[in-house]
Motif scaffolding. Sequence first.
Motif, PDB file in Angstrom:
ATOM      1  N   THR A 224       4.653   8.847  13.362  1.00 44.42           N
ATOM      2  CA  THR A 224       4.292   8.054  12.176  1.00 44.42           C
ATOM      3  C   THR A 224       2.798   7.793  12.200  1.00 44.42           C
ATOM      4  OG1 THR A 224       6.448   6.973  12.445  1.00 44.42           O
ATOM      5  CG2 THR A 224       4.956   6.036  10.804  1.00 44.42           C
ATOM      6  N   GLN A 229      -3.858   3.948   8.919  1.00 43.88           N
ATOM      7  CA  GLN A 229      -3.485   3.692  10.298  1.00 43.88           C
ATOM      8  C   GLN A 229      -2.983   2.268  10.513  1.00 43.88           C
ATOM      9  OE1 GLN A 229      -6.919   4.233  12.829  1.00 43.88           O
ATOM     10  NE2 GLN A 229      -8.317   3.510  11.264  1.00 43.88           N
ATOM     11  N   ASN A 232       0.490   1.840   9.402  1.00 47.15           N
ATOM     12  CA  ASN A 232       1.401   2.433  10.377  1.00 47.15           C
ATOM     13  C   ASN A 232       1.672   1.494  11.553  1.00 47.15           C
ATOM     14  OD1 ASN A 232       1.789   4.844   9.004  1.00 47.15           O
ATOM     15  ND2 ASN A 232      -0.007   5.801   9.912  1.00 47.15           N
ATOM     16  N   ARG A 235       4.450  -0.529  10.661  1.00 42.96           N
ATOM     17  CA  ARG A 235       5.697   0.235  10.760  1.00 42.96           C
ATOM     18  C   ARG A 235       6.162   0.318  12.214  1.00 42.96           C
ATOM     19  NH1 ARG A 235       3.053   3.841   6.709  1.00 42.96           N
ATOM     20  NH2 ARG A 235       4.149   3.520   4.737  1.00 42.96           N
TER      21      ARG A 235
END
Length: 290
Positions: A224, A229, A232, A235
């Motif tokens: 991912t 960035q 992410n 995430r």
Amino acid sequence: MITLSNRNAALVAVITFLFLFCTVLFITGGSNESDLEASYNNQWEEEKKEENKGFNINDSKDQHKILLFLVFDETKNFERRAVYRDYYRSMIPQKDVDMYFVIGKPDGDHKKLIEAEQDRFKDLFILKENDDQSDKKTLETLSKLPIRFGDRYDIVLKTYWESFVLLPSFVSYLSTLNKTRLYGGIKMGLGGGESMQLFNQDRAYFLSWDLVKWISTSDFAKKTISGYQDVNVGRWISNYGIDSKEWPDAPGYITPNEKMNHNTLLVFPVRDIKTWVELAGEAFQLGLIT
């Protein structure tokens, strides 16, 4: 107390010294570019070999500390780093904090200048990716931290070059938080409804060391990496299993048009050196830094 006029003189002196030092090395040839390239390759090879032992980038900083302070910068901005370095080094509580500038792999003429800067200050965290590959820089950095530093720190504070950080106040704030399962900053959302992706903005966010170590070995994180960035990172943390309701919203974030006070942790965005120096002077006058 250091006065603003003395402060400005010190900044000018540091900037002048850095450029004269780098220029002399550049004119006289410095180290061969192939030598610098070889040093990068050797660095990453040694880290790979020492992955289970922990690679110590600076043996003089081997004691446990509260915070690893990272400033993500552009490789070419030597003058800006000279100013930031003078400011932060004057206020960092050395027993609690280490600071590094995270930069992309230099190319062309920048190789010799970066080598000179690193030899002089030893505070550059140089990545394999260049500045254009920004979607991979955060993962590469976080993945390398446990290899380089073992378990030396409790928390990582990731900031961007546009962030003016009141570091003593930030350290005091972080000392009140848990040192595990910690991911905080300024929360924002991307998308809408139940599909909204939450993450902390790149101006400054912090991660506890247990999360950094998990990210460094996470297959999900490695898969991912496309897109923004810092989105992410949100995430990854959600995948780890920490609900966004657990993320602390750091107080004290203001813009340059607002007045600092004793609750201020960070000013953003600060895009020029003149504004940076003015903010430093204001912080000194208010007693926020000494």
